[in-house]
Scaffold this active site. Structure first.
Site, mmCIF file in Angstrom:
data_model
loop_
_atom_site.group_PDB
_atom_site.id
_atom_site.type_symbol
_atom_site.label_atom_id
_atom_site.label_comp_id
_atom_site.label_asym_id
_atom_site.label_seq_id
_atom_site.Cartn_x
_atom_site.Cartn_y
_atom_site.Cartn_z
ATOM 1 C CG HIS A 100 -2.412 -1.164 -7.070
ATOM 2 N ND1 HIS A 100 -2.858 -0.379 -6.047
ATOM 3 C CD2 HIS A 100 -2.424 -2.429 -6.595
ATOM 4 C CE1 HIS A 100 -3.155 -1.126 -4.992
ATOM 5 N NE2 HIS A 100 -2.884 -2.371 -5.304
ATOM 6 N NE ARG B 144 -4.121 -1.708 -0.060
ATOM 7 C CZ ARG B 144 -4.108 -2.767 -0.838
ATOM 8 N NH1 ARG B 144 -3.039 -3.014 -1.582
ATOM 9 N NH2 ARG B 144 -5.136 -3.587 -0.890
ATOM 10 C CD GLU C 204 -2.351 3.104 -5.515
ATOM 11 O OE1 GLU C 204 -3.159 2.247 -5.871
ATOM 12 O OE2 GLU C 204 -1.251 2.832 -4.997
#
Length: 333
Positions: free
Chosen positions: A298, A237, A266
């Site tokens: 991601h 994360r 992000e």
């Protein structure tokens, strides 16, 4: 069962179609929308909602309406559950399931790929070739081999354990830290304290869930304690690392490189296309200039196996609950 899947993407849709063919008794509907206050009404008349998104669900109205529709379960097609407001989950007597094991191997292999990219100085080699037409094997591009390295892992759940096993099989020394020490991991890693991992890792990789207590877990203090030759990898994360402190550490050569599959900002630009780099966050602009940094959107999990299991595991757990059984992947906070 009647389930609404939010944030549906084309690659997931392929496996939804397979599920429909194999389970014609189920009514599985999809939407490309994320779940929020503006879309929650679409869930009316469904038994459950399934979702996969990075945008937090902070509006109380979402949880209140789901409960009023008779929905009890929020099924996440992901490992992470930090998008959920747990106060509202408890207030409206809901529960959350996730898919923690859709493919730990996918993320672990991506971490290995990232580590080797940085260790073998590919970023700098490509930069020299593309920008300077320089194909000289300069001494600073000489790399080392993985069996000479110490890999430090923070977070040794399913994914972190898979990472440990892969690096151990290549001959690396693996050390790690977790709140719970799993004896099954002792064949391929040594448990130790957090600071020891930070100070001794040649490759530091993060695999913890996110909660407020560990935001900025890696910041200026940790970068100063790391080896100047170390690289850091984050496929967990974004907020686990203070991005501005990371930028400064890279500029000051406190660490040697970084591979980032997640970033704090992000949500502002991952899964979007832009016309000019000036439209992107300033921290990303700085990272993008550095040949010893690689950023991926991601996508560490992004394999056929993972995407299939996200759908299958999520819908299977929903089906269990609706048939009166206990969920396999209940998240309890």
């Amino acid at each position: 069962m009647k389930v609404l899947l939010y944030n549906m993407t084309p690659e997931q849709m392929f496996y939804v179609k397979q599920w429909r063919e194999e389970h014609p008794e189920d009514d599985i509907e999809t939407t490309e929308e994320i779940l929020d206050a503006s879309t929650v009404d679409e869930a009316k008349d469904f038994d459950c909602v399934s979702l996969m998104q990075v945008v937090d669900i902070d509006e109380e109205e979402v949880y209140k309406k789901l409960a009023s529709f008779g929905i009890k379960q929020i099924a996440l097609r992901s490992v992470g559950y930090n998008i959920i407001n747990w106060d509202y989950v408890h207030k409206y007597d809901l529960f959350v399931t996730n898919t923690p094991a859709y493919s730990p191997r996918a993320v672990a292999e991506n971490v290995l790929t990232s580590a080797m990219y940085l260790l073998r100085n590919w970023g700098q080699i490509f930069y020299n070739e593309q920008h300077d037409l320089n194909f000289v094997r300069e001494e600073n591009l000489m790399s080392d081999e993985i069996y000479n390295k110490t890999v430090g892992i923070i977070g040794l759940g399913r994914i972190g354990s898979a990472v440990a096993e892969i690096f151990s099989s290549l001959g690396a020394k693996v050390i790690g830290n977790d709140l719970i020490e799993n004896p099954a991991n002792e064949a391929f890693l040594e448990y130790t304290d957090f600071d020891t991992v930070i100070q001794n890792a040649d490759i530091l990789t993060l695999h913890t869930p996110l909660d407020p207590s560990i935001v900025d877990m890696i910041s200026a203090k940790q970068f100063k304690e790391m080896k100047n030759s170390a690289i850091i990898i984050n496929a967990a994360r974004g907020p686990l690392i203070n991005t501005q402190d990371l930028v400064e550490a890279l500029k000051e050569h406190e660490i040697a490189g970084a591979a980032l599959d997640v970033l704090t900002e992000e949500n502002d630009f991952f899964m979007k296309k832009f016309n000019d780099i000036s439209e992107l966050p300033q921290t990303y602009q700085e990272l993008a200039k550095m040949p010893n940094v690689v950023v991926t959107p991601h996508s560490a999990y992004y394999t056929k196996t993972s995407v299939k299991n996200m759908i299958v595991h999520s819908l299977t757990d929903i089906k269990r609950v609706l048939n009166g059984q206990k969920p396999v992947y209940l998240v309890e906070l």
